[in-house]
Design an enzyme around this catalytic site. Structure first.
Site, PDB file in Angstrom:
ATOM      1  N   LYS A  62      -7.746  -5.332  12.326  1.00 55.21           N
ATOM      2  CA  LYS A  62      -6.508  -4.958  12.956  1.00 55.21           C
ATOM      3  C   LYS A  62      -6.307  -5.541  14.297  1.00 55.21           C
ATOM      4  O   LYS A  62      -5.048  -5.573  14.522  1.00 55.21           O
ATOM      5  CB  LYS A  62      -6.924  -3.423  13.180  1.00 55.21           C
ATOM      6  CG  LYS A  62      -7.003  -2.400  11.867  1.00 55.21           C
ATOM      7  CD  LYS A  62      -5.701  -2.630  11.189  1.00 55.21           C
ATOM      8  CE  LYS A  62      -5.635  -1.875   9.710  1.00 55.21           C
ATOM      9  NZ  LYS A  62      -4.566  -2.033   9.176  1.00 55.21           N
ATOM     10  N   SER A 105       1.113   3.528  -2.327  1.00 54.44           N
ATOM     11  CA  SER A 105       0.451   4.558  -3.509  1.00 54.44           C
ATOM     12  C   SER A 105       0.489   5.842  -2.852  1.00 54.44           C
ATOM     13  O   SER A 105       0.226   6.969  -3.827  1.00 54.44           O
ATOM     14  CB  SER A 105      -0.492   3.808  -4.298  1.00 54.44           C
ATOM     15  OG  SER A 105      -1.607   3.638  -3.410  1.00 54.44           O
ATOM     16  N   ARG A 106       0.041   5.864  -1.572  1.00 55.67           N
ATOM     17  CA  ARG A 106      -0.523   7.157  -1.134  1.00 55.67           C
ATOM     18  C   ARG A 106      -0.232   6.864   0.274  1.00 55.67           C
ATOM     19  O   ARG A 106       0.021   5.943   1.223  1.00 55.67           O
ATOM     20  CB  ARG A 106      -1.776   7.588  -1.610  1.00 55.67           C
ATOM     21  CG  ARG A 106      -2.823   6.726  -1.140  1.00 55.67           C
ATOM     22  CD  ARG A 106      -4.065   7.131  -2.072  1.00 55.67           C
ATOM     23  NE  ARG A 106      -4.945   5.975  -2.274  1.00 55.67           N
ATOM     24  CZ  ARG A 106      -5.964   5.340  -1.440  1.00 55.67           C
ATOM     25  NH1 ARG A 106      -6.094   5.755  -0.137  1.00 55.67           N
ATOM     26  NH2 ARG A 106      -6.484   4.143  -2.087  1.00 55.67           N
ATOM     27  N   SER A 164      -3.908  -0.513  14.303  1.00 53.52           N
ATOM     28  CA  SER A 164      -4.522   0.658  14.478  1.00 53.52           C
ATOM     29  C   SER A 164      -5.221   0.763  15.872  1.00 53.52           C
ATOM     30  O   SER A 164      -5.245  -0.372  16.529  1.00 53.52           O
ATOM     31  CB  SER A 164      -5.846   0.668  13.515  1.00 53.52           C
ATOM     32  OG  SER A 164      -6.908   1.768  13.849  1.00 53.52           O
ATOM     33  N   GLY A 217       0.819  -1.165  -0.137  1.00 56.37           N
ATOM     34  CA  GLY A 217       0.091  -0.050  -0.047  1.00 56.37           C
ATOM     35  C   GLY A 217       0.810   1.267   0.075  1.00 56.37           C
ATOM     36  O   GLY A 217       0.581   2.219   0.808  1.00 56.37           O
ATOM     37  N   TYR A 277     -13.493  -3.440  10.474  1.00 56.10           N
ATOM     38  CA  TYR A 277     -12.161  -2.986  10.269  1.00 56.10           C
ATOM     39  C   TYR A 277     -11.215  -3.268  11.649  1.00 56.10           C
ATOM     40  O   TYR A 277     -10.113  -3.775  11.642  1.00 56.10           O
ATOM     41  CB  TYR A 277     -12.249  -1.573   9.861  1.00 56.10           C
ATOM     42  CG  TYR A 277     -10.660  -0.708  10.032  1.00 56.10           C
ATOM     43  CD1 TYR A 277     -10.230  -0.919   8.801  1.00 56.10           C
ATOM     44  CD2 TYR A 277     -10.296   0.043  11.169  1.00 56.10           C
ATOM     45  CE1 TYR A 277      -8.695  -0.192   8.964  1.00 56.10           C
ATOM     46  CE2 TYR A 277      -9.386   0.569  11.365  1.00 56.10           C
ATOM     47  CZ  TYR A 277      -8.440   0.618   9.949  1.00 56.10           C
ATOM     48  OH  TYR A 277      -7.320   1.421  10.068  1.00 56.10           O
ATOM     49  N   ASN A 328       1.249  -2.797   5.419  1.00 58.78           N
ATOM     50  CA  ASN A 328       0.412  -1.282   5.614  1.00 58.78           C
ATOM     51  C   ASN A 328      -0.875  -1.226   4.943  1.00 58.78           C
ATOM     52  O   ASN A 328      -1.777  -0.509   5.299  1.00 58.78           O
ATOM     53  CB  ASN A 328       1.331  -0.188   5.077  1.00 58.78           C
ATOM     54  CG  ASN A 328       0.869   1.197   4.852  1.00 58.78           C
ATOM     55  OD1 ASN A 328       0.511   1.936   6.030  1.00 58.78           O
ATOM     56  ND2 ASN A 328       0.449   1.439   3.652  1.00 58.78           N
TER      57      ASN A 328
HETATM   58  P1  NAP Z   1      -4.926   5.274   2.575  1.00 58.78           P
HETATM   59  O1  NAP Z   1      -4.607   6.493   2.458  1.00 58.78           O
HETATM   60  O2  NAP Z   1      -6.254   4.776   2.227  1.00 58.78           O
HETATM   61  O3  NAP Z   1      -3.946   4.243   1.793  1.00 58.78           O
HETATM   62  C1  NAP Z   1      -4.088   2.717   1.688  1.00 58.78           C
HETATM   63  C2  NAP Z   1      -3.197   2.135   0.918  1.00 58.78           C
HETATM   64  O4  NAP Z   1      -3.645   0.679   0.818  1.00 58.78           O
HETATM   65  C3  NAP Z   1      -3.275   2.699  -0.480  1.00 58.78           C
HETATM   66  O5  NAP Z   1      -1.718   2.596  -1.087  1.00 58.78           O
HETATM   67  C4  NAP Z   1      -4.026   1.679  -1.270  1.00 58.78           C
HETATM   68  O6  NAP Z   1      -3.686   1.728  -2.557  1.00 58.78           O
HETATM   69  C5  NAP Z   1      -3.771   0.338  -0.432  1.00 58.78           C
HETATM   70  N1  NAP Z   1      -4.864  -0.493  -0.777  1.00 58.78           N
HETATM   71  C6  NAP Z   1      -6.232  -0.390  -0.466  1.00 58.78           C
HETATM   72  N2  NAP Z   1      -6.802  -1.522  -0.955  1.00 58.78           N
HETATM   73  C7  NAP Z   1      -6.028  -2.171  -1.474  1.00 58.78           C
HETATM   74  C8  NAP Z   1      -6.097  -3.421  -2.536  1.00 58.78           C
HETATM   75  N3  NAP Z   1      -7.430  -3.896  -2.773  1.00 58.78           N
HETATM   76  N4  NAP Z   1      -5.065  -3.906  -3.223  1.00 58.78           N
HETATM   77  C9  NAP Z   1      -3.947  -3.309  -3.025  1.00 58.78           C
HETATM   78  N5  NAP Z   1      -3.708  -1.999  -2.216  1.00 58.78           N
HETATM   79  C10 NAP Z   1      -4.807  -1.489  -1.655  1.00 58.78           C
HETATM   80  O7  NAP Z   1      -4.615   4.692   4.190  1.00 58.78           O
HETATM   81  P2  NAP Z   1      -3.615   5.235   5.123  1.00 58.78           P
HETATM   82  O8  NAP Z   1      -4.259   6.298   6.072  1.00 58.78           O
HETATM   83  O9  NAP Z   1      -2.418   5.536   4.690  1.00 58.78           O
HETATM   84  O10 NAP Z   1      -3.734   3.849   6.126  1.00 58.78           O
HETATM   85  C11 NAP Z   1      -2.285   3.134   6.061  1.00 58.78           C
HETATM   86  C12 NAP Z   1      -2.414   2.048   7.026  1.00 58.78           C
HETATM   87  O11 NAP Z   1      -2.706   2.842   8.412  1.00 58.78           O
HETATM   88  C13 NAP Z   1      -3.618   1.117   7.125  1.00 58.78           C
HETATM   89  O12 NAP Z   1      -3.044  -0.079   7.445  1.00 58.78           O
HETATM   90  C14 NAP Z   1      -4.608   1.570   8.182  1.00 58.78           C
HETATM   91  O13 NAP Z   1      -5.460   0.709   8.418  1.00 58.78           O
HETATM   92  C15 NAP Z   1      -3.375   2.197   9.212  1.00 58.78           C
HETATM   93  N6  NAP Z   1      -4.180   3.430   9.984  1.00 58.78           N
HETATM   94  C16 NAP Z   1      -4.785   4.584   9.380  1.00 58.78           C
HETATM   95  C17 NAP Z   1      -5.305   5.328   9.939  1.00 58.78           C
HETATM   96  C18 NAP Z   1      -6.038   6.549   9.647  1.00 58.78           C
HETATM   97  O14 NAP Z   1      -6.860   7.406  10.332  1.00 58.78           O
HETATM   98  N7  NAP Z   1      -5.732   6.934   8.362  1.00 58.78           N
HETATM   99  C19 NAP Z   1      -5.407   5.095  11.527  1.00 58.78           C
HETATM  100  C20 NAP Z   1      -5.010   4.138  12.291  1.00 58.78           C
HETATM  101  C21 NAP Z   1      -4.333   3.043  11.183  1.00 58.78           C
HETATM  102  P3  NAP Z   1      -4.417   1.630  -3.831  1.00 58.78           P
HETATM  103  O15 NAP Z   1      -5.923   2.120  -3.353  1.00 58.78           O
HETATM  104  O16 NAP Z   1      -3.898   2.635  -4.812  1.00 58.78           O
HETATM  105  O17 NAP Z   1      -4.915   0.403  -4.422  1.00 58.78           O
END
Ligand code: NAP
Length: 243
Positions: A155, A15-16, A138, A13, A151, A87
């Site tokens: 986690k 890409s962003r 998380s 993951g 979700y 991730n």
């Molecule tokens: P995000 O901006 O939504 O990025 C999610 C990443 O996962 C993207 O690179 C996306 O790539 C990839 N992904 C999603 N579905 C996919 C699929 N079917 N196949 C391949 N890749 C996939 O999320 P983030 O906030 O950076 O989250 C990163 C980590 O932190 C996650 O594990 C999340 O649970 C954890 N986290 C986030 C938060 C929060 O508030 N944001 C809080 C606690 C924990 P594509 O969509 O380009 O495929």
């Protein structure tokens, strides 16, 4: 900047959001980074151009079980990795009874099943020379947040998986640790409305949402020799949201 022992690291993951921040950090520290997501982003293209030959992107849909199995079979270099940062994830947003089964299944597939399958292959390669696994869980694994039941289950599952892998493979020089971020200002949290955002900020001791850079220093530390006696740990990085 931390010195790391790992030199070839897969970040899922990338890409962003947080994954992109982690890739950037590891590249800056001199690592060779492999990353995957459904499609390459402009940010990854730019990053790859800044670090020629050191960032490798592979398009894979982690929700597609056959695609994940095929990826593992077609990429034997997965057995040569020094590190994994699991991730990639997606959120399900909505009370359980309002959420379609297909969305729940997809969440489990991406957040948990694909990680288990990838870890299994990567671990095999690490048996002889050790390695490092970091799982991005998380605070939802420990704190009940309305609308995030499945979700949260994925986690919490990831944290339990990590702990057990740490126990099973510690004697082979493999460390496995888990990071539990709080709310981050990434695409995943962009569905929050202003009221929800302000509520989260008020509940957070440091009075702000987290950013990718708040987490990637911890990833870098866990991959480094400074963390050589840390395994099976769950590190909460949430600005004091859950205290
Ligand atoms: P995000 O901006 O939504 O990025 C999610 C990443 O996962 C993207 O690179 C996306 O790539 C990839 N992904 C999603 N579905 C996919 C699929 N079917 N196949 C391949 N890749 C996939 O999320 P983030 O906030 O950076 O989250 C990163 C980590 O932190 C996650 O594990 C999340 O649970 C954890 N986290 C986030 C938060 C929060 O508030 N944001 C809080 C606690 C924990 P594509 O969509 O380009 O495929």
């Amino acid at each position: 900047m931390s010195q790391t022992t790992s030199s070839r690291i897969l970040v899922t993951g990338g890409s962003r959001g947080l994954g992109l921040a982690i890739c950037t950090r590891l590249l800056t520290e001199g690592q060779e980074v492999f990353t995957l997501a459904r499609s390459i982003s402009a940010e990854v293209q730019k990053l790859a151009a800044s670090f020629p030959g050191r960032l490798h992107f592979h398009p894979v849909d982690l929700a597609d079980r056959e695609a994940v199995d095929g990826y593992v079979k077609q990429h034997p270099w997965l057995m040569d990795l020094d590190g994994l940062v699991a991730n990639a994830a997606l959120g399900t947003d909505g009370l359980l009874l309002m959420t379609p089964d297909a969305a729940l299944r997809k969440c489990i597939e991406v957040n948990l099943t694909s990680t288990v399958v990838l870890t299994k292959t990567i671990l095999k390669g690490m048996l002889q020379r050790g390695g490092n696994l970091v799982f991005i869980s998380s605070i939802a694994a420990k704190t009940a947040l309305k609308g995030l039941s499945v979700y949260s289950a994925t986690k919490a599952g990831l944290a339990a998986f990590c702990r057990t892998i740490a126990k099973e493979y510690g004697e082979r020089g493999i460390r496995a640790n888990c990071i539990l971020p709080g709310f981050l200002d990434t695409e995943m949290s962009h569905g929050l409305n202003d009221h929800q955002r302000q509520q989260i900020i008020r509940r957070t001791a440091l009075r702000r949402l987290g950013e990718g850079d708040d987490i990637c220093g911890v990833v870098s530390f866990l991959l480094s020799p400074a963390a050589r006696f840390i395994t099976g740990a769950e590190i909460v990085v949430d600005g004091g949201f859950s205290i």
